[in-house]
Design an enzyme around this catalytic site. Structure first.
Site, PDB file in Angstrom:
ATOM      1  N   ARG A   1       0.822  -1.219   0.000  1.00 27.18           N
ATOM      2  CA  ARG A   1       0.000   0.000   0.000  1.00 27.18           C
ATOM      3  C   ARG A   1       0.851   1.263   0.000  1.00 27.18           C
ATOM      4  O   ARG A   1       0.401   2.309  -0.469  1.00 27.18           O
ATOM      5  CB  ARG A   1      -0.945  -0.037   1.204  1.00 27.18           C
ATOM      6  CG  ARG A   1      -2.056  -1.053   1.015  1.00 27.18           C
ATOM      7  CD  ARG A   1      -2.780  -1.444   2.265  1.00 27.18           C
ATOM      8  NE  ARG A   1      -3.656  -2.572   1.974  1.00 27.18           N
ATOM      9  CZ  ARG A   1      -3.966  -3.543   2.830  1.00 27.18           C
ATOM     10  NH1 ARG A   1      -3.478  -3.509   4.060  1.00 27.18           N
ATOM     11  NH2 ARG A   1      -4.762  -4.532   2.471  1.00 27.18           N
TER      12      ARG A   1
ATOM     13  N   TYR B   1      -7.419  -1.534  -5.903  1.00 31.08           N
ATOM     14  CA  TYR B   1      -6.517  -2.674  -5.686  1.00 31.08           C
ATOM     15  C   TYR B   1      -5.627  -2.514  -4.458  1.00 31.08           C
ATOM     16  O   TYR B   1      -5.443  -1.430  -3.928  1.00 31.08           O
ATOM     17  CB  TYR B   1      -5.712  -3.037  -6.925  1.00 31.08           C
ATOM     18  CG  TYR B   1      -4.816  -2.026  -7.596  1.00 31.08           C
ATOM     19  CD1 TYR B   1      -4.368  -0.856  -7.000  1.00 31.08           C
ATOM     20  CD2 TYR B   1      -4.381  -2.292  -8.905  1.00 31.08           C
ATOM     21  CE1 TYR B   1      -3.539   0.019  -7.654  1.00 31.08           C
ATOM     22  CE2 TYR B   1      -3.539  -1.424  -9.574  1.00 31.08           C
ATOM     23  CZ  TYR B   1      -3.117  -0.266  -8.948  1.00 31.08           C
ATOM     24  OH  TYR B   1      -2.276   0.589  -9.610  1.00 31.08           O
ATOM     25  N   GLU B   2      -5.152  -3.668  -4.003  1.00 31.45           N
ATOM     26  CA  GLU B   2      -4.365  -3.793  -2.767  1.00 31.45           C
ATOM     27  C   GLU B   2      -5.114  -3.243  -1.558  1.00 31.45           C
ATOM     28  O   GLU B   2      -4.519  -2.670  -0.644  1.00 31.45           O
ATOM     29  CB  GLU B   2      -2.976  -3.162  -2.938  1.00 31.45           C
ATOM     30  CG  GLU B   2      -2.159  -3.903  -3.983  1.00 31.45           C
ATOM     31  CD  GLU B   2      -0.698  -3.539  -3.989  1.00 31.45           C
ATOM     32  OE1 GLU B   2      -0.147  -3.247  -2.908  1.00 31.45           O
ATOM     33  OE2 GLU B   2      -0.110  -3.559  -5.080  1.00 31.45           O
ATOM     34  N   GLY B   3      -6.414  -3.426  -1.598  1.00 30.39           N
ATOM     35  CA  GLY B   3      -7.273  -2.977  -0.513  1.00 30.39           C
ATOM     36  C   GLY B   3      -8.075  -1.768  -0.914  1.00 30.39           C
ATOM     37  O   GLY B   3      -7.515  -0.714  -1.205  1.00 30.39           O
TER      38      GLY B   3
END
Length: 381
Positions: free
Chosen positions: A245, A364-366
């Site tokens: 992140r 993406y990635e959370g």
């Protein structure tokens, strides 16, 4: 970083990254987006320049730099092409850390070294059709056979870099009765029997990046390719995403700053009412507001990166920087298109691509919603 200022070494690295982005990436970024394909030649240049091993030890062929220096590379590349940013990020922030932080020395020498010295490219297979933000929904399995090997079956979606990656970090259930606590992480080679990669998934943004579905059908994986302990994969995945992140925060800052830079050039040349629109107070105030938010986002990224470098609890800071920077990237690119009017909406100008690319940073990635869960959870509300 000292007193909110980069060190001389970091400033030199930043200049090198900026020059590479301007001379090697920017001239072909639009063509790659139009073709929806990443340049193999550019990929090789990135490898030869050791862009994929920036925050890793020299003992494994890396540059031996810190995470903050890596975020500088992410920002400079993403200013001109977000697809290059995510290509770097998935390899550096997701694939490599799984091995670097959990692998045996033998695994590091065999699998990590070629990833960070420029010989191979890596990807990260966690997301599935029914398991995105809720990673507990993973259904890919890894059952042991009579020889002690793992037999992996399942399909992963949106696996960035998979179209050309050599090494796949794959998460599968070794004990289905335990849910996410029964997940394990494996190192898989592209050419192993049973691994098949779909054509590129057509997307709104980051169109040049490789993003495919990967199917694993009775893939035989020996025990020496298990990362960490059996059933310890969920923690490995979540830790990697936490660090990833920071990279996405830097990508978001780069997208936004690149859009502002292009907009400033345009408003200085575009005339309305007999003078450049840069001379109108509304334009000046809009750009001032945008730049202030981008600078704030950048400092949040640097704070999270520094915390990771110092081995502090960086997870909430990483979530904060990704949440804020991704929102800023979307707001700024939208306003840049608005300031440029009809031309901003045309594919001739890069702000149109920046606006399309920015959206995925909130997903993406959370997702942004997941980031708020992490942040509020750290506050013990």
């Amino acid at each position: 970083m000292e007193g909110f200022k980069l060190t001389k070494t970091q400033l030199l690295a930043q200049e090198l990254f900026r020059n590479f982005a301007e001379t090697e990436i920017k001239p072909i970024a639009k063509d790659m987006d139009e073709a929806e394909e990443y340049s193999a030649e550019l990929l090789q240049k990135l490898q030869k320049c050791h862009m994929f091993g920036i925050p890793y030890g020299k003992e494994y062929g890396g540059a031996g730099a810190d995470v903050l220096t890596y975020t500088l590379a992410m920002e400079e590349c993403s200013k001109v092409d977000a697809s290059t940013g995510i290509t770097l990020s998935v390899h550096t922030s997701l694939c490599c850390p799984c091995i670097n932080e959990n692998g045996t020395e033998e695994q590091k020498q065999k699998f990590l070294r070629p990833l960070i010295n420029g010989e191979k490219i890596g990807c990260f297979g966690l997301t599935e059709a029914n398991a995105g933000t809720d990673a507990a929904g993973v259904q890919t399995t890894a059952d042991k056979d009579e020889n002690g090997n793992y037999i992996i079956n399942g399909q992963k979606m949106f696996t960035t870099n998979s179209g050309f990656a050599d090494t796949f970090i794959v998460f599968a259930l070794t004990d289905k009765s335990k849910g996410p606590k029964g997940m394990s992480a494996f190192i898989i080679d592209r050419d192993m029997p049973g691994v098949s990669v779909s054509p590129n998934i057509e997307r709104m943004g980051i169109r040049a990046a490789s993003n495919c579905a990967v199917t694993y059908e009775n893939v035989v994986v020996s025990p020496d390719r298990l990362l960490g302990k059996e059933n310890g994969g969920y923690k490995i995945a979540m830790t990697a995403l936490g660090g990833g992140r920071i990279g996405i925060g830097a990508q978001s800052v780069g997208i936004a700053q690149g859009a502002i830079n292009e907009t400033i050039k345009y408003v200085k040349e575009r005339k309305q009412g007999g003078k450049p629109i840069s001379k109108y107070q509304n334009t000046q105030f809009q750009i001032a507001s945008m730049q202030t938010k981008v600078d704030a986002a950048r400092l949040m990224v640097w704070r999270a990166a520094t915390a990771k470098d110092n081995h502090e609890n960086y997870a909430p800071l990483a979530a904060m920087c990704k949440l804020f920077a991704s929102e800023v990237a979307n707001e700024v690119t939208r306003m840049c298109v608005q300031l440029m009017g009809g031309y901003g909406y045309c594919r001739e100008y890069p702000v149109e691509r920046a606006m399309r690319d920015a959206k995925i940073t909130e997903i993406y990635e959370g997702t942004s919603e997941a980031m708020k869960m992490i942040i509020s959870g750290s506050m013990k509300l």
